[in-house]
Design a protein around this motif. Sequence first.
Motif, PDB file in Angstrom:
ATOM      1  N   VAL A 169       0.837  -1.192   0.000  1.00 14.16           N
ATOM      2  CA  VAL A 169       0.000   0.000   0.000  1.00 14.16           C
ATOM      3  C   VAL A 169       0.876   1.248   0.000  1.00 14.16           C
ATOM      4  O   VAL A 169       2.085   1.188   0.231  1.00 14.16           O
ATOM      5  N   ILE A 170       0.233   2.382  -0.254  1.00  5.57           N
ATOM      6  CA  ILE A 170       0.902   3.681  -0.203  1.00  5.57           C
ATOM      7  C   ILE A 170       0.466   4.391   1.081  1.00  5.57           C
ATOM      8  O   ILE A 170      -0.731   4.515   1.353  1.00  5.57           O
ATOM      9  N   LEU A 171       1.452   4.820   1.865  1.00  2.86           N
ATOM     10  CA  LEU A 171       1.188   5.541   3.107  1.00  2.86           C
ATOM     11  C   LEU A 171       1.845   6.914   3.044  1.00  2.86           C
ATOM     12  O   LEU A 171       2.543   7.249   2.081  1.00  2.86           O
ATOM     13  N   LEU A 172       1.628   7.714   4.100  1.00  2.00           N
ATOM     14  CA  LEU A 172       2.164   9.070   4.160  1.00  2.00           C
ATOM     15  C   LEU A 172       3.182   9.200   5.287  1.00  2.00           C
ATOM     16  O   LEU A 172       2.933   8.739   6.404  1.00  2.00           O
ATOM     17  N   ARG A 173       4.310   9.839   4.973  1.00  2.00           N
ATOM     18  CA  ARG A 173       5.250  10.244   6.031  1.00  2.00           C
ATOM     19  C   ARG A 173       4.861  11.609   6.576  1.00  2.00           C
ATOM     20  O   ARG A 173       5.158  11.943   7.706  1.00  2.00           O
ATOM     21  N   SER A 174       4.236  12.382   5.702  1.00  2.00           N
ATOM     22  CA  SER A 174       3.684  13.687   6.077  1.00  2.00           C
ATOM     23  C   SER A 174       2.789  14.106   4.924  1.00  2.00           C
ATOM     24  O   SER A 174       2.763  13.450   3.881  1.00  2.00           O
ATOM     25  N   ILE A 175       2.064  15.167   5.095  1.00  2.00           N
ATOM     26  CA  ILE A 175       1.265  15.679   3.985  1.00  2.00           C
ATOM     27  C   ILE A 175       2.224  16.157   2.898  1.00  2.00           C
ATOM     28  O   ILE A 175       3.096  16.984   3.140  1.00  2.00           O
TER      29      ILE A 175
END
Length: 565
Positions: free
Chosen positions: A535-541
């Motif tokens: 999946v694709i996740l976020l380290r920050s916006i």
Amino acid sequence: MTWRNRNLYLLGLPGAGKSAIGQELAEMLRRQKYSFVDLDSEIVGLAGQSISEIFSSQGEESFRELETKALLRVASSTGPHQIVATGGGIVKSPLNRSIIRGSGIPVWIDVTVREAAKNVLNDILQGRGRPLFRSNSPEELQDKLRQLLDDRRKYYEQATLHFVTRSIKGDERTPKELAEELLIALDKMSMEVTLKPPHRSLVAHSSLGDYPVLIGNGIAIRELAHTVRDRGATQVVIVTDKNVERLHWDEFHSKLSKEVGSSVRISKITIEGGEECKDIDTLQMILQRFNDFGVSRSSSLVVAFGGGVVTDITAFAANLYHRGIPLVHIPTTLLAQVDAAIGGKTGIDYLGGKNLIGTFYPPRQVLVDPIYLKTLPKDTLRSGLAEVFKYALIGNRPMWDDLSKRTRRLIRGVDSIYEEVIYESIVEKLKYVEADEFETKSGVRELLNFGHTFGHALESATGFSTFLHGEAVCYGMRAAAWLSKELGYINEEEWAQIELTLGMLISSKNTREVSLDSERVFSEFNRDKKGKNRVILLRSIGQAFAMEISEHDARRTIVHMLNLL
């Protein structure tokens, strides 16, 4: 509409005096904040070489690529309006002609071959670069210019203003005198000619063939007609769905027929529409109709006129039939305009899997006309906004900050800011597509799947009939953002901001009755073609990354997503 808020592009033979007239005209219009641009100088700046050096070391093909790049830079400038002296061969490229039409007014500076030859010869004697003519005698020079005029006349004649420099009396006039006459001719033209709406131009670079993406209100039929004429097509086959047919077909067909004339046959293929019809049966029907219509690579043009389902399946059919039929996309939904029609992906759903069969097949052109968004239902418009916000979340924090301030305005309906939002979204998508066209470099184009792995599982588990694609993606993004927070990558504040903003796009409590078992969704999640639990996740916006998550994290994220419904 006056010409005074547009760029002016001076076209014509080498030696037509475009630079001299353009400089004088710019001086006259200095108070109106016009400036003069010599496109050859822009090319020299890009290449770090003289025009002669570019031709001798790289060849004419490389020069033409630099010419288009320089033209795009000038056309995209947000500074003062410009009077642009172009090279004589710039009109040979359909893309260049489109860029010029979209960002300004083309003016043909029409001189006699004899006058042009005299000016070119004078340039050569003074050491100015004329690499195409250096080896010609005066007689050969006139013959070559005459041949160039014969070849290019049909393009010069497409100019909005035809300005003839030769006098009835036969007397020669100075560039200043000609510029004064041109200024009068421009004002007269504004009273007699209805100027076409402007558009913005982007170029999508593909190893399978670059293609233009044009964005502007009211441009679709006009630019499609230019493409039909440029390709010499005698048949246009338009694939659409029943909803677009009901809303737009009569007007679209009438205007296009008027533009291209009776020598071009226009045929239509109508599909049901909706994700549930993006299947092999519909694909076979389209291929059968291609055969019935006698579609061919040499004389036919296929047009996908609809939303993402139409662009996906039409592109797939065009790719398969005769190993590739020229294709144009006219996307009519926001989701298709910012995502589905851009990037060359084609496909159909198969055996319950989302886009399980597909290819990469870039169109020859994408015509993005925001005017079609005005007839979209509110939920379909909001569905498309999910893809817009996705681009900001995965790679552009300033874009996110701007969009989050405008969220309420955007969800109220289409207005003037939509064209800019669409343009910025396409710019963002092209960054990923061009860096990793065929999804071979892990973590580049793959990042565009943010929210999609969970969202596709939701779509598949409900048979593609309960949620719009953008709705499912929005729930998937909220789920992925939640997991990013749970795993310690983003903080509570950022997650809350994402949840609040995305929650406005799709109602937090869906009014439809949805009864889903998390195991069913998890089963579809495991079938995703991108790889197990990836999946694709976020380290920050504004900063995304790909990773494989545990089965436990996948299950609890799906439970969280279902609780949002």
